[in-house]
Design an enzyme around this catalytic site. Structure first.
Site, PDB file in Angstrom:
ATOM      1  N   THR A   1       0.814  -1.207   0.000  1.00  0.00           N
ATOM      2  CA  THR A   1       0.000   0.000   0.000  1.00  0.00           C
ATOM      3  C   THR A   1       0.852   1.263   0.000  1.00  0.00           C
ATOM      4  OG1 THR A   1      -1.551   1.300   1.352  1.00  0.00           O
ATOM      5  CG2 THR A   1      -0.098  -0.188   2.524  1.00  0.00           C
TER       6      THR A   1
ATOM      7  N   TYR B   1      -2.006   0.538   9.850  1.00  0.00           N
ATOM      8  CA  TYR B   1      -2.191  -0.170   8.585  1.00  0.00           C
ATOM      9  C   TYR B   1      -0.912  -0.112   7.755  1.00  0.00           C
ATOM     10  CZ  TYR B   1      -3.657  -0.971   3.772  1.00  0.00           C
ATOM     11  OH  TYR B   1      -3.724  -1.423   2.472  1.00  0.00           O
TER      12      TYR B   1
END
Length: 329
Positions: free
Chosen positions: A117, A141
């Site tokens: 990501t 995250y």
């Protein structure tokens, strides 16, 4: 010989399954169906419900289906949720990836494509963001994914694996043939939520943060069509199969749109002027994330075919209509 797709019943994973099947690959999907849907997996693929951390199960799947590559999508992906539940994210995204990597090594799998990501960049000082910039993720995250990148690199060095890490920017849209899309009713993706608002499935849309250092004060993101992203994975697979070196690459178009700009496009395409509520910033959201996206084109020969925000929005809306019909049955 087969490709194992972890999280293949989810949004991006299901599109990877479609692309693999379209070109005649054998596909095995491993998904615990916590956020995925069994019906999103075509009958031509083998669907096994289970957890990637179940090493006995994964070993059996690798052996029985002669798995040669793993495309690893299974993860939790909501930034504010990761801030509220960091331990859950480190368990699902990092600890379980470690288990999957151990199973891959034991099973003799030699090639892995890892779903990472742009959140690993945090608040980058450069835009567009190049892959080689120093990494400073600002939420659990992003940190959970960066830890997994490190593990994969170390495991590859120790055991002779080859890999491609793909750092996604903002994934949106749906399969142009209408076979899959973002199906979770509680997804937080902007285009998904705006589409639901346009179709009357939500009272409106909430915009989080209007005081960012951007031209209109709202966050800027690089939106990539999910099918283009899935095809980037195919290019990565071909690269590794022909002896290509391990790579870490951005997946984006190199152009950003603000939240306000996206909302305007959704209203234009849908023809609905849905209510928009302005709220404060969400925890963990950087102001701007736009990919420097030339390396993936050079290294993998990847050429996007759906780099058009109105097309992305239109196909996302079409999928929402399909879901509405499906859920009414």
């Amino acid at each position: 010989m087969a490709v194992l797709v972890s999280g293949g019943a989810g949004y991006i994973g299901s599109h990877m399954v479609l692309e693999l099947l379209d070109r005649g690959e054998s596909v095995v999907v491993l998904d615990n169906l916590s956020t995925g849907f069994w019906w999103a997996v075509p009958k031509e693929a083998v669907l096994i419900q289970g957890d990637i951390a179940d090493q006995e199960l994964v070993a059996r799947v690798i052996a029985e289906h002669a798995v040669t590559e793993i495309a690893h999508f299974a993860a939790r992906i909501v930034v504010p949720e990761s801030v509220a539940d960091p331990l859950g994210y480190y368990l699902n995204n990092t600890v379980k990836t470690r288990s999957l990597l151990e199973s891959a090594v034991r099973g003799g799998v030699q090639r892995i494509i890892f779903s990472s990501t742009a959140a690993v960049y945090g608040e980058p000082a450069i835009s567009p963001v190049p892959e080689e910039i120093e990494l400073h993720p600002i939420n659990p995250y992003g940190r959970s994914k960066l830890m997994s990148e490190w593990m994969l690199s170390d495991v590859a060095r120790a055991h002779g694996l080859s890999f491609v890490v793909l750092r996604y920017f903002n994934v949106a849209g749906a399969d142009p043939k209408g076979r899959s899309g973002q199906s979770s009713p509680n997804a937080t993706h902007l285009i998904k939520v705006a589409g639901q608002a346009a179709l009357g499935q939500r009272d409106g849309l909430e915009v989080f943060g209007t005081d960012y250092p951007t031209p209109d004060g709202t966050c800027i993101r690089d939106y990539i069509h999910v099918t283009d992203l899935a095809r980037a994975h195919l290019c990565a697979l071909d690269h590794l199969r022909t002896g290509g070196k391990s790579l870490t690459l951005n997946c984006g178009y190199g152009r950003g749109y603000s939240v306000n700009e996206v909302v305007a496009v959704v209203k234009k395409v849908s023809g609905v002027d849905f209510p928009v509520k302005l709220s404060g910033r969400r925890a963990g959201d950087p102001a701007s994330l736009v990919a420097k996206a030339d390396r993936i084109r050079t290294e993998l020969g990847w050429t996007p075919e759906h780099d058009d925000l109105e097309e992305i929005v239109r196909q996302a809306l079409d999928w929402e209509q399909r879901l509405k019909t499906r859920n009414a049955v």
